[in-house]
Design a protein around this motif. Structure first.
Motif, PDB file in Angstrom:
ATOM      1  N   SER A 215      -5.723   9.988   2.379  1.00  0.00           N
ATOM      2  CA  SER A 215      -6.730   9.695   2.382  1.00  0.00           C
ATOM      3  C   SER A 215      -7.670  10.478   1.239  1.00  0.00           C
ATOM      4  O   SER A 215      -9.085  10.084   0.842  1.00  0.00           O
TER       5      SER A 215
ATOM      6  N   ASP B 198     -11.881   2.438  -3.704  1.00  0.00           N
ATOM      7  CA  ASP B 198     -10.640   1.922  -4.889  1.00  0.00           C
ATOM      8  C   ASP B 198      -9.059   1.388  -3.980  1.00  0.00           C
ATOM      9  O   ASP B 198      -9.229   0.172  -4.557  1.00  0.00           O
ATOM     10  N   VAL B 199      -9.284   1.676  -3.224  1.00  0.00           N
ATOM     11  CA  VAL B 199      -8.550   1.086  -1.844  1.00  0.00           C
ATOM     12  C   VAL B 199      -9.024   0.176  -1.435  1.00  0.00           C
ATOM     13  O   VAL B 199      -7.936  -1.656  -1.739  1.00  0.00           O
TER      14      VAL B 199
ATOM     15  N   LYS C  25      -2.294   5.196  -7.841  1.00  0.00           N
ATOM     16  CA  LYS C  25      -1.336   5.456  -6.333  1.00  0.00           C
ATOM     17  C   LYS C  25      -1.302   4.803  -5.316  1.00  0.00           C
ATOM     18  O   LYS C  25      -1.728   5.604  -4.336  1.00  0.00           O
ATOM     19  N   ILE C  26      -2.571   4.122  -5.618  1.00  0.00           N
ATOM     20  CA  ILE C  26      -2.487   2.945  -4.570  1.00  0.00           C
ATOM     21  C   ILE C  26      -1.684   2.349  -3.802  1.00  0.00           C
ATOM     22  O   ILE C  26      -1.494   2.231  -2.500  1.00  0.00           O
TER      23      ILE C  26
ATOM     24  N   GLN D 284      -2.524  -5.610  -1.296  1.00  0.00           N
ATOM     25  CA  GLN D 284      -1.752  -5.060  -0.165  1.00  0.00           C
ATOM     26  C   GLN D 284      -0.673  -5.302   0.404  1.00  0.00           C
ATOM     27  O   GLN D 284       0.750  -4.300   0.886  1.00  0.00           O
TER      28      GLN D 284
ATOM     29  N   LEU E 186       1.135  -1.177   0.145  1.00  0.00           N
ATOM     30  CA  LEU E 186      -0.185   0.048   0.495  1.00  0.00           C
ATOM     31  C   LEU E 186       1.004   0.865   0.304  1.00  0.00           C
ATOM     32  O   LEU E 186       1.838   1.353   0.786  1.00  0.00           O
TER      33      LEU E 186
ATOM     34  N   GLY F 146      -3.248  -0.625  -9.879  1.00  0.00           N
ATOM     35  CA  GLY F 146      -2.840  -0.055  -8.223  1.00  0.00           C
ATOM     36  C   GLY F 146      -1.960   1.343  -8.573  1.00  0.00           C
ATOM     37  O   GLY F 146      -1.877   1.695  -7.611  1.00  0.00           O
TER      38      GLY F 146
ATOM     39  N   VAL G  15      -7.100   9.461  -2.436  1.00  0.00           N
ATOM     40  CA  VAL G  15      -7.613   8.532  -2.657  1.00  0.00           C
ATOM     41  C   VAL G  15      -8.843   7.991  -2.605  1.00  0.00           C
ATOM     42  O   VAL G  15      -8.903   7.722  -1.019  1.00  0.00           O
ATOM     43  N   ASN G  16      -9.584   7.386  -3.342  1.00  0.00           N
ATOM     44  CA  ASN G  16     -11.313   7.457  -2.772  1.00  0.00           C
ATOM     45  C   ASN G  16     -11.685   5.646  -2.136  1.00  0.00           C
ATOM     46  O   ASN G  16     -10.315   5.289  -2.606  1.00  0.00           O
ATOM     47  N   GLU G  17     -11.678   5.711  -0.962  1.00  0.00           N
ATOM     48  CA  GLU G  17     -11.475   3.996   0.417  1.00  0.00           C
ATOM     49  C   GLU G  17     -11.601   2.878  -0.836  1.00  0.00           C
ATOM     50  O   GLU G  17     -11.718   2.195  -0.380  1.00  0.00           O
TER      51      GLU G  17
END
Length: 987
Positions: free
Chosen positions: A399, A406-407, A438-439, A414, A394, A434, A402-404
């Motif tokens: 936060s 999407d994470v 940028k996750i 991760q 990760l 990913g 990036v949308n939660e």
């Protein structure tokens, strides 16, 4: 020393009798032709004033114009008989021999009249000589042109003249390569034939590299390159040139073509880079060699980066500018004589101290090591046999960015690690996505053991100093190796591995998309039914369209099933179904599909539509809404509401999936995975190629097919398809394939590529000919007699005599309804006489019986040998003669799954055995519609070879959309609406 022209011809003729193919023969012939292009010109371009006095001297040597054969004698060689091309004539199949003699006599008579006053004797002789040479070379290819109307009996089909300008009376030398047929030629080529001259030369052989990267034999790769260079399409090669590609399938050919284009792009980029560096005056022999060795864009980037415009220069370049390159070479070549103190210059930055000089020498050595081909080859080979893993974790991002949700999608990756040799293609695509979002952060981990072994090899072998080196010098060398590996080689390897993994994953994803698309396009049609298409909806109602068995729109309507009016609308639906005698409902799988399916299933269970036995099926409506507002749909269904057009499209997708789905851009059809992450150019090229392959292999009836379908036939495009339709509207239906040559823009190459995939329905032609005899003769200006079926008529003579030709109105040819290519009609006729069959028996049981009894006596190999052709070509002839008229190989595949009842997700239990239809295939699993409104997933590990049917005809090796399967429920996750299935068998 160059041989005289005649001597050369004799040598070539001798060689062609060995195991040389028609490709290798023509390579030498084309060189001769190129040299001779400056000597002669086509007749129409030579002014009359250029008449040579020598023409009169040569006159006694010529034969009278009435005779067809001219004998040319030279040096002690045998005379060469040349069939002189008088005028353009068209081959006729299955005609009476008496008519042939009459037509030939008329052709000769016309030729005498038109060429009586010709003053170009010497020029004509030269043209004839050229023809004789090419005929001599092509002797064993069964493709010598015979300018008579009885070509169908004597030899193969006569080819059309040049595509660009239709001139007559000249030999199409530049077209000979494309027109020669390899029937009866050896399949494998000698070693010399594997060498192919590319426009851009590199230090590696393109055939060799292509063979290594695709795992296909050298001779096959060489053939494929030649076939593609000659503008052959994949469907044509796969069906009619099997012997040259060792029976490869279309997917393999596409893979080879992609790899070939990639290698050519690399070679082109390398040469443009070389030109840029030369202009800047920075080119050296060592750099040139390194650039010409590059086999990938990553290697090219690695070698050329320091020489890019605007680059500050590498550490090594700055050290070289200070004059330390000599010191670096001395350390390797003669370390005993190296005195670094002598390089100290107190007033020069970078040379002011011994430490600076050592660092400079180290940078130069590190650069030399990283650019050395042998060193890079060793480290790559070392990495192949060691454990190298790719890791993702990760990313440390806030936060806010990036949308939660999407994470959460990348939860699996991760803290992920996998050997690069075992990682799956879909995992690579997921990691890349990913990283782009940028996750995730990704790195390739190469162990210290690999680095240590590499450094040890370099010191002991490749970079060992030639002589005793003092400890301080050895320390510089060791530091150089460490620096080179860490700063230059390791990043290069990482880029290489990532690029290779991504490229392979993209190709596999695109191939999977192509396989799924083929499965959908080749879904078995449901002809002969009146269908009701339903495009479900809530607020705006369900759009209905009833179409006839011939795809005509009979009725359109809108019903509101989900707004409390369901009972009232049921009566309207029943009335429509009864009025049009329609018992099949096709429901789109979009919004409100589940509720609409439940509505119809409930009415069917209550027997509401009696006396009709109504069934329904669910079909993918992907792309229907896009198509409904397209110019194509507006042209096809003018004035119809776009919402109703999608209901029509949904119904037609069951009636004839191929004809309907080709109207929609393939990427909108909704099969595949990660389609937005892969190369869009590669995706489009592959999908268009798959559509072309499917349409070509199914074949189209030229007299009734749509322009949209026609443009996807191999060898045709939008303009040619439009011209064919215009010709058909102006002149009436095509009587046989030869008439295609009359269509504007359709030259010999296009005809060769498309002819085998175009069908002419004989019943339709017979009916048309009997009804339209008078009007046809009026339109065409041709006297048609019922008995002969053809009479020759002369066209109006133009000003240019060589433009005038004799045209014949051809009889229908029963072979035109088969998959047999016109170039093989001669073989088909000889095979028919060999088994005692006739053209009127094509597709009938008697024909199958005769073929089987003939092949039982002597196998297909001996029969092919007797007919001087290949087994593959004879097999196509046999298939064409034995398949019934209007044969469609899609009927061997599954039809849509028609149902009468519905199952709910809550009704499912673990262990239940159900039947379903494959909706989509991905690299990680197969999605199956089991009728509960949510597709279940069969993980890819559960799809084993043992469970796939071997007896059933399959459209591809794996499972794909449209196939019916029996599955067992393994797990049900109702909150997440996930169903895990196990494959039991393919139905």
């Amino acid at each position: 020393m160059s041989l005289p022209r005649r001597a050369k011809i004799q040598v070539q003729t001798t060689v062609s009798k060995d195991e040389f193919s028609y490709f290798s023969e023509l390579s030498s012939a084309s060189e001769e032709d190129d040299k001779e292009d400056s000597v002669w010109e086509p007749q129409k371009k030579v002014p009359r004033a250029r008449k040579q006095p020598a023409a009169k001297e040569s006159k006694p040597k010529r034969m009278p114009r009435g005779k067809k054969n001219i004998t040319l004698k030279s040096g002690g060689s045998e005379g060469v008989a040349v069939k002189e091309e008088l005028n353009r004539s068209i081959a006729i199949a299955d005609v009476d021999l008496e008519e042939n003699k009459l037509n030939t006599a008329q052709t000769l008579k016309t030729a005498k009249t038109k060429q009586k006053n010709s003053a170009q004797r010497m020029k004509k002789l030269k043209v004839d000589e050229e023809t004789s040479e090419v005929s001599n070379l092509a002797g064993e290819s069964n493709s010598t042109e015979i300018p008579s109307t009885s070509t169908m009996v004597e030899g193969v089909c006569k080819k059309e003249e040049n595509e660009d300008d239709f001139t007559f009376g000249q030999s199409p030398l530049k077209r000979m390569k494309t027109e020669m047929c390899p029937q009866g030629q050896p399949v494998k080529f000698p070693a010399s034939a594997n060498t192919i001259k590319e426009e851009v030369e590199m230090n590696w052989d393109i055939v060799q590299v292509l063979s290594e990267r695709t795992n296909i034999e050298l001779w096959v790769c060489a053939n494929i390159i030649r076939l593609f260079n000659d503008d052959n399409t994949i469907p044509f090669i796969v069906r009619y040139r099997k012997e040259l590609i060792n029976n490869l399938d279309a997917d393999s050919l596409r893979e080879v073509r992609q790899t070939l284009e990639e290698l050519r792009a690399i070679a082109k980029k390398v040469h443009s880079t070389i030109q840029k560096i030369k202009k800047e005056g920075k080119m050296s022999e060592c750099l040139l060699k390194a650039l010409l060795n590059c086999k990938s864009f990553e290697e090219l980037e690695h070698v050329s980066a320091p020489y890019k415009t605007g680059s500050k220069g590498t550490k090594a370049q700055r050290a070289k500018q200070l004059g330390l390159e000599t010191a670096a070479w001395t350390l390797l070549e003669n370390p005993g004589k190296l005195n670094l103190l002598s390089y100290i210059r107190p007033d020069v930055k970078g040379l002011s101290a011994l430490q600076d000089i050592e660092t400079g020498v180290q940078h130069i050595l590190a650069d030399m090591i990283a650019k050395d081909k042998d060193t890079l080859d060793f480290i790559r080979k070392l990495c192949q046999n060691r454990y190298i893993c790719i890791q993702s974790s990760l990313a440390k991002v806030s936060s806010k960015k990036v949308n939660e949700k999407d994470v959460d999608k990348f939860q699996l990756y991760q803290n992920f690690s996998c050997n690069i040799r075992n990682i799956q293609h879909h995992q690579i695509l997921a990691i890349n996505r990913g990283e782009n979002l940028k996750i995730l952060t990704v790195k390739v981990n190469i162990s210290d053991g690999i680095k240590n072994e590499f450094c040890r090899w370099c010191i002991q072998n490749r970079w060992r100093p030639r002589g005793f080196a003092r400890p301080e010098l050895m320390k510089i060398l060791h530091n150089s190796l460490d620096d080179s590996f860490k700063r230059l080689i390791y990043p290069l390897l990482c880029r290489d591995f990532r690029a290779k993994l991504t490229s392979d994953a993209e190709k596999e994803s695109v191939m999977m998309f192509g396989r799924n698309l083929r499965q959908l396009l080749l879904t078995s049609p449901v002809p002969g039914r009146t269908l009701m298409g339903v495009d479900p909806g809530y607020k705006h109602g369900c759009k209905l369209a009833i179409i006839s068995p011939t795809s005509q729109i009979l009725h359109t309507d809108v019903v509101y099933l989900h707004c409390g009016q369901g009972f009232r609308e049921a009566e309207k639906i029943k009335r429509l179904l009864l009025n049009f005698n329609c018992s099949t409902v096709v429901i789109g799988n979009g919004t409100a599909c589940r509720e609409t399916e439940a509505y119809f299933a409930d009415l069917i269970m209550k027997n509401y539509f009696a006396p009709l036995d109504v069934v329904y099926c669910i079909v993918s409506e992907a792309g229907a809404s896009i198509y409904s507002v397209s110019p194509e749909a507006n042209k096809e269904m003018p004035g119809l509401d776009p919402n109703l057009r999608s209901a029509v499209s949904i119904a037609r997708r069951v009636q004839d999936p191929l004809a309907e789905l080709v109207k929609i851009e393939p990427k909108h059809i909704g099969v595949g995975m990660y389609q937005h992450d892969v190369s869009q150019t590669l995706l489009k090229a592959t999908l268009d190629s798959v559509v072309e392959e499917c349409v070509s292999f199914v074949g189209v009836d030229i007299n009734i097919c749509s322009e949209v379908l026609l443009r996807h036939i191999a060898g045709l495009n939008t303009n040619r398809a439009k011209n064919i339709i215009e010709w058909r509207e102006k002149n009436g239906p095509f009587i046989n394939r030869e008439q295609l040559k009359k269509v504007k823009g359709l030259g010999p190459k296009s005809f060769q590529q498309c002819a085998g995939f175009i069908r002419i329905n004989q019943d339709y032609i017979r009916t048309f000919c009997s009804q339209q005899t008078e009007s046809l003769s009026h339109i065409q200006g041709i006297a048609v007699t019922p008995s002969a079926g053809v009479e020759v008529t002369h066209e109006k003579q133009g000003k240019k005599k060589n433009k005038t030709s004799v045209d014949a109105m051809l009889k229908p040819n029963p072979l035109d309804q088969t998959c047999i290519h016109p170039e093989s009609y001669d073989i088909a006729m000889r095979f028919l006489s060999f088994i005692g069959g006739t053209l009127c028996e094509i597709g009938k049981p008697e024909m199958k019986q005769k073929i089987n009894s003939s092949l039982e006596k002597e196998g297909i190999e001996k029969a092919a040998e007797r007919l001087t052709t290949t087994v593959q070509t004879l097999q196509i002839v046999i298939d064409g003669l034995s398949q019934p008229e209007s044969f469609d190989f899609r009927t061997d595949f599954d039809k849509p799954d028609f149902k009468r009842s519905i199952v709910c997700l809550e009704d499912l239990q673990v262990g239940m055995i159900l039947t379903g239809k494959v909706e989509n295939a991905t690299l990680f699993g197969i999605f199956v519609d089991i009728g509960v409104g949510r597709s279940g997933l069969i993980p890819i590990r559960n799809v084993t070879e043992a469970k796939l049917s071997k007896t059933k005809k399959r459209r591809s090796l794996g499972l794909g959309p449209g196939e019916r399967v029996e599955v067992q429920v393994l797990n049900i996750d109702i909150p997440r609406s996930r169903i895990t299935l196990d494959l039991i068998r393919v139905l």
